[in-house]
Write a protein that holds these residues in place. Structure first.
Motif, PDB file in Angstrom:
ATOM      1  N   GLU A  39      44.397  25.290  38.148  1.00 46.27           N
ATOM      2  CA  GLU A  39      43.185  24.608  38.599  1.00 46.27           C
ATOM      3  C   GLU A  39      42.804  25.076  40.014  1.00 46.27           C
ATOM      4  OE1 GLU A  39      40.872  22.993  37.491  1.00 46.27           O
ATOM      5  OE2 GLU A  39      40.014  21.808  39.116  1.00 46.27           O
ATOM      6  N   GLN A  40      43.795  25.201  40.885  1.00 42.83           N
ATOM      7  CA  GLN A  40      43.481  25.590  42.276  1.00 42.83           C
ATOM      8  C   GLN A  40      43.011  27.047  42.353  1.00 42.83           C
ATOM      9  OE1 GLN A  40      46.459  24.174  45.076  1.00 42.83           O
ATOM     10  NE2 GLN A  40      45.816  22.070  44.644  1.00 42.83           N
ATOM     11  N   ILE A  41      43.545  27.908  41.502  1.00 43.30           N
ATOM     12  CA  ILE A  41      43.052  29.296  41.468  1.00 43.30           C
ATOM     13  C   ILE A  41      41.625  29.321  40.921  1.00 43.30           C
ATOM     14  CG2 ILE A  41      43.342  31.533  40.302  1.00 43.30           C
ATOM     15  CD1 ILE A  41      46.335  31.311  40.820  1.00 43.30           C
ATOM     16  N   ARG A  42      41.368  28.475  39.925  1.00 43.48           N
ATOM     17  CA  ARG A  42      40.001  28.409  39.375  1.00 43.48           C
ATOM     18  C   ARG A  42      39.011  27.982  40.468  1.00 43.48           C
ATOM     19  NH1 ARG A  42      36.428  25.121  37.928  1.00 43.48           N
ATOM     20  NH2 ARG A  42      37.680  23.273  38.367  1.00 43.48           N
ATOM     21  N   ILE A  43      39.427  27.050  41.322  1.00 42.26           N
ATOM     22  CA  ILE A  43      38.525  26.575  42.384  1.00 42.26           C
ATOM     23  C   ILE A  43      38.184  27.719  43.352  1.00 42.26           C
ATOM     24  CG2 ILE A  43      38.333  25.037  44.391  1.00 42.26           C
ATOM     25  CD1 ILE A  43      40.079  23.004  42.833  1.00 42.26           C
ATOM     26  N   VAL A  44      39.186  28.483  43.788  1.00 44.88           N
ATOM     27  CA  VAL A  44      38.872  29.565  44.741  1.00 44.88           C
ATOM     28  C   VAL A  44      38.119  30.705  44.055  1.00 44.88           C
ATOM     29  CG1 VAL A  44      40.613  29.047  46.493  1.00 44.88           C
ATOM     30  CG2 VAL A  44      41.216  30.594  44.622  1.00 44.88           C
ATOM     31  N   GLU A  45      38.401  30.917  42.789  1.00 40.90           N
ATOM     32  CA  GLU A  45      37.672  31.954  42.043  1.00 40.90           C
ATOM     33  C   GLU A  45      36.187  31.580  41.983  1.00 40.90           C
ATOM     34  OE1 GLU A  45      39.710  33.186  38.480  1.00 40.90           O
ATOM     35  OE2 GLU A  45      38.107  34.563  37.918  1.00 40.90           O
ATOM     36  N   GLU A  46      35.908  30.325  41.656  1.00 41.19           N
ATOM     37  CA  GLU A  46      34.513  29.868  41.594  1.00 41.19           C
ATOM     38  C   GLU A  46      33.854  29.868  42.965  1.00 41.19           C
ATOM     39  OE1 GLU A  46      33.913  26.144  39.582  1.00 41.19           O
ATOM     40  OE2 GLU A  46      34.454  27.045  37.648  1.00 41.19           O
ATOM     41  N   ALA A  47      34.647  29.627  43.997  1.00 41.42           N
ATOM     42  CA  ALA A  47      34.095  29.615  45.355  1.00 41.42           C
ATOM     43  C   ALA A  47      33.745  31.032  45.830  1.00 41.42           C
ATOM     44  CB  ALA A  47      35.094  28.964  46.315  1.00 41.42           C
ATOM     45  N   GLY A  48      34.281  32.045  45.138  1.00 38.32           N
ATOM     46  CA  GLY A  48      33.915  33.424  45.508  1.00 38.32           C
ATOM     47  C   GLY A  48      35.054  34.241  46.083  1.00 38.32           C
ATOM     48  N   ALA A  49      36.294  33.854  45.800  1.00 35.35           N
ATOM     49  CA  ALA A  49      37.430  34.654  46.286  1.00 35.35           C
ATOM     50  C   ALA A  49      37.328  36.067  45.718  1.00 35.35           C
ATOM     51  CB  ALA A  49      38.747  34.013  45.862  1.00 35.35           C
ATOM     52  N   ASP A  50      37.732  37.040  46.519  1.00 37.14           N
ATOM     53  CA  ASP A  50      37.692  38.435  46.077  1.00 37.14           C
ATOM     54  C   ASP A  50      39.014  38.854  45.443  1.00 37.14           C
ATOM     55  OD1 ASP A  50      35.019  39.526  47.268  1.00 37.14           O
ATOM     56  OD2 ASP A  50      35.912  38.222  48.795  1.00 37.14           O
ATOM     57  N   TRP A  51      40.125  38.434  46.043  1.00 31.65           N
ATOM     58  CA  TRP A  51      41.461  38.757  45.529  1.00 31.65           C
ATOM     59  C   TRP A  51      42.298  37.478  45.609  1.00 31.65           C
ATOM     60  CZ3 TRP A  51      42.824  43.196  49.517  1.00 31.65           C
ATOM     61  CH2 TRP A  51      41.923  44.278  49.357  1.00 31.65           C
ATOM     62  N   ILE A  52      43.379  37.442  44.819  1.00 30.84           N
ATOM     63  CA  ILE A  52      44.409  36.403  44.992  1.00 30.84           C
ATOM     64  C   ILE A  52      45.615  37.069  45.666  1.00 30.84           C
ATOM     65  CG2 ILE A  52      45.990  34.804  43.829  1.00 30.84           C
ATOM     66  CD1 ILE A  52      43.062  33.890  43.694  1.00 30.84           C
ATOM     67  N   HIS A  53      46.006  36.508  46.816  1.00 32.09           N
ATOM     68  CA  HIS A  53      47.116  37.068  47.594  1.00 32.09           C
ATOM     69  C   HIS A  53      48.417  36.383  47.165  1.00 32.09           C
ATOM     70  CE1 HIS A  53      48.753  39.028  51.231  1.00 32.09           C
ATOM     71  NE2 HIS A  53      49.434  37.904  51.446  1.00 32.09           N
ATOM     72  N   LEU A  54      49.419  37.202  46.838  1.00 32.88           N
ATOM     73  CA  LEU A  54      50.685  36.686  46.301  1.00 32.88           C
ATOM     74  C   LEU A  54      51.826  37.069  47.230  1.00 32.88           C
ATOM     75  CD1 LEU A  54      49.988  37.856  42.648  1.00 32.88           C
ATOM     76  CD2 LEU A  54      49.795  35.519  43.514  1.00 32.88           C
ATOM     77  N   ASP A  55      52.434  36.094  47.852  1.00 32.25           N
ATOM     78  CA  ASP A  55      53.498  36.343  48.836  1.00 32.25           C
ATOM     79  C   ASP A  55      54.866  36.305  48.163  1.00 32.25           C
ATOM     80  OD1 ASP A  55      52.113  36.618  51.409  1.00 32.25           O
ATOM     81  OD2 ASP A  55      51.353  34.626  50.920  1.00 32.25           O
ATOM     82  N   VAL A  56      55.434  37.482  47.998  1.00 29.99           N
ATOM     83  CA  VAL A  56      56.731  37.607  47.326  1.00 29.99           C
ATOM     84  C   VAL A  56      57.820  37.715  48.398  1.00 29.99           C
ATOM     85  CG1 VAL A  56      58.114  39.025  45.765  1.00 29.99           C
ATOM     86  CG2 VAL A  56      55.634  38.787  45.381  1.00 29.99           C
ATOM     87  N   MET A  57      58.735  36.760  48.422  1.00 30.23           N
ATOM     88  CA  MET A  57      59.794  36.725  49.450  1.00 30.23           C
ATOM     89  C   MET A  57      61.159  36.639  48.786  1.00 30.23           C
ATOM     90  SD  MET A  57      58.098  34.096  52.157  1.00 30.23           S
ATOM     91  CE  MET A  57      56.322  34.060  52.449  1.00 30.23           C
ATOM     92  N   ASP A  58      62.130  37.363  49.356  1.00 30.38           N
ATOM     93  CA  ASP A  58      63.422  37.519  48.671  1.00 30.38           C
ATOM     94  C   ASP A  58      64.596  36.794  49.328  1.00 30.38           C
ATOM     95  OD1 ASP A  58      63.837  39.030  50.945  1.00 30.38           O
ATOM     96  OD2 ASP A  58      64.438  40.850  49.893  1.00 30.38           O
ATOM     97  N   GLY A  59      64.339  36.078  50.436  1.00 35.77           N
ATOM     98  CA  GLY A  59      65.452  35.396  51.101  1.00 35.77           C
ATOM     99  C   GLY A  59      66.374  36.335  51.870  1.00 35.77           C
ATOM    100  N   HIS A  60      66.030  37.630  51.936  1.00 38.01           N
ATOM    101  CA  HIS A  60      66.815  38.605  52.704  1.00 38.01           C
ATOM    102  C   HIS A  60      65.955  39.225  53.800  1.00 38.01           C
ATOM    103  CE1 HIS A  60      70.407  38.695  50.158  1.00 38.01           C
ATOM    104  NE2 HIS A  60      69.558  38.431  49.191  1.00 38.01           N
TER     105      HIS A  60
END
Ligand code: DX5
Ligand code: ZN
Length: 224
Positions: A18-39
Protein backbone atom coordinates in the motif's frame (compact mmCIF):
# COMPACT_ATOMS: atom_id res chain seq x y z
CA UNK A 1 13.39 17.76 -13.47
CA UNK A 2 14.52 16.19 -10.21
CA UNK A 3 13.90 12.46 -9.80
CA UNK A 4 12.48 11.16 -6.53
CA UNK A 5 13.53 7.78 -5.14
CA UNK A 6 11.66 7.09 -1.87
CA UNK A 7 13.55 4.67 0.39
CA UNK A 8 11.34 1.94 1.82
CA UNK A 9 13.72 1.60 4.79
CA UNK A 10 11.34 3.79 6.78
CA UNK A 11 8.14 2.26 5.39
CA UNK A 12 5.78 0.10 7.42
CA UNK A 13 6.63 -3.37 6.08
CA UNK A 14 3.26 -4.69 7.22
CA UNK A 15 1.73 -2.26 4.71
CA UNK A 16 4.52 -2.17 2.16
CA UNK A 17 2.41 -2.80 -0.94
CA UNK A 18 0.00 0.00 0.00
CA UNK A 19 2.78 2.46 0.89
CA UNK A 20 4.63 1.77 -2.38
CA UNK A 21 1.36 2.29 -4.25
CA UNK A 22 0.98 5.70 -2.55
CA UNK A 23 4.44 6.94 -3.62
CA UNK A 24 3.99 5.47 -7.10
CA UNK A 25 0.74 7.41 -7.51
CA UNK A 26 2.37 10.52 -6.08
CA UNK A 27 4.93 10.38 -8.91
CA UNK A 28 7.96 8.53 -7.55
CA UNK A 29 10.53 7.83 -10.25
CA UNK A 30 12.37 4.92 -8.60
CA UNK A 31 12.00 2.81 -5.44
CA UNK A 32 15.22 2.92 -3.40
CA UNK A 33 16.08 -0.35 -1.64
CA UNK A 34 18.64 -0.27 1.18
CA UNK A 35 20.33 -3.64 1.46
CA UNK A 36 22.43 -3.98 4.65
CA UNK A 37 24.39 -7.02 5.78
CA UNK A 38 25.29 -6.32 9.42
CA UNK A 39 29.01 -6.33 8.46
CA UNK A 40 29.73 -3.43 6.15
CA UNK A 41 27.15 -1.46 8.12
CA UNK A 42 25.93 -2.37 11.60
CA UNK A 43 22.30 -2.79 10.54
CA UNK A 44 20.53 -5.70 8.80
CA UNK A 45 17.66 -5.20 6.38
CA UNK A 46 16.58 -7.39 3.46
CA UNK A 47 17.95 -9.09 0.37
CA UNK A 48 16.88 -10.60 -2.95
CA UNK A 49 13.97 -12.61 -1.49
CA UNK A 50 12.12 -9.55 -0.23
CA UNK A 51 13.07 -7.58 -3.35
CA UNK A 52 11.51 -10.23 -5.57
CA UNK A 53 8.28 -9.65 -3.63
CA UNK A 54 8.57 -5.89 -4.12
CA UNK A 55 9.13 -6.49 -7.85
CA UNK A 56 5.64 -7.97 -8.03
CA UNK A 57 3.91 -4.92 -6.57
CA UNK A 58 5.39 -2.05 -8.59
CA UNK A 59 6.36 -1.21 -12.14
CA UNK A 60 8.81 1.47 -11.00
CA UNK A 61 12.54 0.91 -11.51
CA UNK A 62 14.07 -0.76 -8.45
CA UNK A 63 17.20 1.06 -7.34
CA UNK A 64 19.20 -1.18 -4.97
CA UNK A 65 21.80 0.43 -2.70
CA UNK A 66 24.08 -2.39 -1.59
CA UNK A 67 25.68 -1.76 1.80
CA UNK A 68 27.24 -5.21 1.88
CA UNK A 69 30.59 -6.96 1.79
CA UNK A 70 31.39 -9.39 -1.05
CA UNK A 71 28.86 -7.66 -3.31
CA UNK A 72 30.20 -9.52 -6.39
CA UNK A 73 28.92 -12.83 -5.01
CA UNK A 74 25.36 -11.57 -4.79
CA UNK A 75 24.95 -9.53 -7.99
CA UNK A 76 23.25 -12.34 -9.97
CA UNK A 77 20.73 -12.90 -7.16
CA UNK A 78 19.73 -9.23 -7.20
CA UNK A 79 19.38 -9.39 -10.97
CA UNK A 80 17.22 -12.47 -10.60
CA UNK A 81 15.08 -10.63 -8.02
CA UNK A 82 14.27 -7.99 -10.63
CA UNK A 83 16.28 -4.89 -9.74
CA UNK A 84 17.04 -2.34 -12.47
CA UNK A 85 20.19 -0.82 -11.05
CA UNK A 86 22.79 -1.76 -8.48
CA UNK A 87 24.84 0.76 -6.55
CA UNK A 88 27.90 -0.42 -4.64
CA UNK A 89 30.12 1.27 -2.09
CA UNK A 90 33.63 2.06 -3.27
CA UNK A 91 34.89 1.36 0.26
CA UNK A 92 33.48 -2.20 0.17
CA UNK A 93 34.51 -3.11 -3.40
CA UNK A 94 38.28 -3.58 -3.74
CA UNK A 95 37.91 -4.58 -7.42
CA UNK A 96 35.52 -1.82 -8.40
CA UNK A 97 36.30 -1.89 -12.13
CA UNK A 98 35.42 -5.59 -12.31
CA UNK A 99 32.32 -5.14 -10.16
CA UNK A 100 30.99 -2.48 -12.55
CA UNK A 101 31.67 -4.84 -15.47
CA UNK A 102 29.75 -7.61 -13.71
CA UNK A 103 26.75 -5.31 -13.14
CA UNK A 104 26.78 -4.25 -16.80
CA UNK A 105 27.14 -7.87 -17.92
CA UNK A 106 23.83 -8.51 -16.16
CA UNK A 107 22.30 -5.68 -18.25
CA UNK A 108 21.76 -3.52 -15.19
CA UNK A 109 22.72 0.09 -14.59
CA UNK A 110 25.72 0.52 -12.31
CA UNK A 111 26.13 3.05 -9.55
CA UNK A 112 28.97 3.84 -7.18
CA UNK A 113 28.65 5.36 -3.71
CA UNK A 114 30.83 7.55 -1.53
CA UNK A 115 30.61 7.72 2.24
CA UNK A 116 30.88 11.19 3.79
CA UNK A 117 34.61 10.80 4.56
CA UNK A 118 35.51 9.29 1.17
CA UNK A 119 37.04 11.75 -1.32
CA UNK A 120 35.75 12.09 -4.86
CA UNK A 121 39.19 11.27 -6.25
CA UNK A 122 38.70 7.63 -5.25
CA UNK A 123 36.00 7.11 -7.88
CA UNK A 124 37.38 9.37 -10.64
CA UNK A 125 38.76 6.38 -12.58
CA UNK A 126 35.27 4.91 -12.96
CA UNK A 127 33.17 8.03 -13.47
CA UNK A 128 32.98 7.56 -17.24
CA UNK A 129 31.72 3.99 -16.72
CA UNK A 130 28.77 4.39 -14.33
CA UNK A 131 25.18 5.52 -14.79
CA UNK A 132 24.89 6.86 -11.24
CA UNK A 133 27.00 8.31 -8.45
CA UNK A 134 25.48 8.30 -4.97
CA UNK A 135 26.76 10.86 -2.51
CA UNK A 136 25.95 9.83 1.05
CA UNK A 137 24.90 12.78 3.18
CA UNK A 138 24.83 10.64 6.35
CA UNK A 139 26.91 7.64 7.42
CA UNK A 140 25.19 4.61 5.87
CA UNK A 141 23.29 2.19 8.07
CA UNK A 142 20.20 3.87 9.44
CA UNK A 143 17.31 6.06 8.38
CA UNK A 144 16.40 9.26 10.16
CA UNK A 145 19.91 10.69 10.66
CA UNK A 146 20.88 14.32 10.39
CA UNK A 147 22.07 15.66 7.00
CA UNK A 148 25.81 16.50 6.90
CA UNK A 149 26.00 20.01 5.35
CA UNK A 150 29.66 19.70 4.28
CA UNK A 151 28.52 17.24 1.61
CA UNK A 152 26.94 20.04 -0.45
CA UNK A 153 30.42 21.06 -1.54
CA UNK A 154 31.20 17.47 -2.60
CA UNK A 155 28.03 17.34 -4.70
CA UNK A 156 28.99 20.62 -6.38
CA UNK A 157 32.51 19.33 -7.10
CA UNK A 158 31.06 16.15 -8.60
CA UNK A 159 28.68 18.16 -10.76
CA UNK A 160 31.56 20.37 -11.94
CA UNK A 161 33.60 17.27 -12.86
CA UNK A 162 30.61 15.81 -14.70
CA UNK A 163 30.09 18.97 -16.75
CA UNK A 164 33.79 19.51 -17.45
CA UNK A 165 34.11 15.96 -18.78
CA UNK A 166 30.75 15.91 -20.54
CA UNK A 167 29.55 12.89 -18.54
CA UNK A 168 25.95 11.77 -18.12
CA UNK A 169 25.65 9.95 -14.76
CA UNK A 170 22.88 10.78 -12.33
CA UNK A 171 23.95 12.43 -9.09
CA UNK A 172 21.92 10.81 -6.33
CA UNK A 173 21.90 12.08 -2.76
CA UNK A 174 20.91 9.92 0.22
CA UNK A 175 20.50 10.75 3.90
CA UNK A 176 18.59 13.42 5.77
CA UNK A 177 16.78 14.70 2.67
CA UNK A 178 13.67 16.68 3.46
CA UNK A 179 12.04 19.89 2.25
CA UNK A 180 14.83 21.99 3.79
CA UNK A 181 17.85 20.03 2.55
CA UNK A 182 16.46 19.01 -0.86
CA UNK A 183 16.74 22.55 -2.31
CA UNK A 184 20.37 22.78 -1.15
CA UNK A 185 21.47 19.56 -2.83
CA UNK A 186 19.63 20.13 -6.10
CA UNK A 187 21.15 23.60 -6.38
CA UNK A 188 24.55 21.91 -6.01
CA UNK A 189 23.76 19.49 -8.86
CA UNK A 190 21.84 16.53 -7.41
CA UNK A 191 19.50 14.94 -9.97
CA UNK A 192 17.96 12.15 -7.85
CA UNK A 193 16.76 12.50 -4.25
CA UNK A 194 16.48 9.55 -1.90
CA UNK A 195 14.21 10.19 1.07
CA UNK A 196 13.07 7.69 3.68
CA UNK A 197 11.86 9.02 7.01
CA UNK A 198 10.76 12.39 5.62
CA UNK A 199 8.29 10.53 3.37
CA UNK A 200 7.32 7.23 5.03
CA UNK A 201 7.69 8.60 8.55
CA UNK A 202 5.00 11.22 7.94
CA UNK A 203 1.30 10.64 8.57
CA UNK A 204 0.39 11.72 5.01
CA UNK A 205 2.96 9.99 2.78
CA UNK A 206 1.74 11.51 -0.48
CA UNK A 207 1.65 15.05 0.94
CA UNK A 208 5.19 14.66 2.34
CA UNK A 209 6.41 13.39 -1.04
CA UNK A 210 4.88 16.40 -2.84
CA UNK A 211 6.31 18.89 -0.32
CA UNK A 212 9.89 17.66 -0.88
CA UNK A 213 9.57 17.45 -4.65
CA UNK A 214 8.02 20.91 -4.82
CA UNK A 215 10.71 22.42 -2.59
CA UNK A 216 13.41 20.92 -4.84
CA UNK A 217 11.82 22.01 -8.10
CA UNK A 218 10.98 25.50 -6.90
CA UNK A 219 14.57 26.11 -5.92
CA UNK A 220 15.75 25.00 -9.37
CA UNK A 221 13.27 27.33 -11.07
CA UNK A 222 14.61 30.22 -8.99
CA UNK A 223 18.10 29.44 -10.29
CA UNK A 224 17.02 29.44 -13.94
C1 DX5 B 1 20.98 4.93 4.93
C2 DX5 B 1 20.23 4.63 3.66
C3 DX5 B 1 19.18 5.60 3.28
C4 DX5 B 1 18.06 5.81 4.26
C5 DX5 B 1 17.85 7.29 4.28
O1 DX5 B 1 22.07 4.07 5.00
O2 DX5 B 1 21.11 4.54 2.56
O3 DX5 B 1 18.64 5.34 1.99
O4 DX5 B 1 16.84 5.20 3.93
O5 DX5 B 1 16.96 7.57 5.28
P1 DX5 B 1 16.55 9.06 5.61
O6 DX5 B 1 15.94 9.63 4.37
O7 DX5 B 1 15.58 8.87 6.72
O8 DX5 B 1 17.80 9.79 6.03
ZN1 ZN C 1 20.22 4.30 0.54
Amino acid sequence: MVKMAPSVLSADFAQLAEQIRIVEEAGADWIHLDVMDGHYVPNLTFGPLVISGIRKITHLPLDAHLMIENADLHLPAFHQAGVDQLTVHVEACPHLWATIDKIHDLDLKAGVTLNPATPLSLIEPVLSRVELVLVMTVEPGFGGQRFIPDMVEKIAALDAYKKKNDLRFEIQVDGGIDETTAPRVVRAGATVLVAGSSIFGEPDIAAAFHRIKKAAETSLLKMA
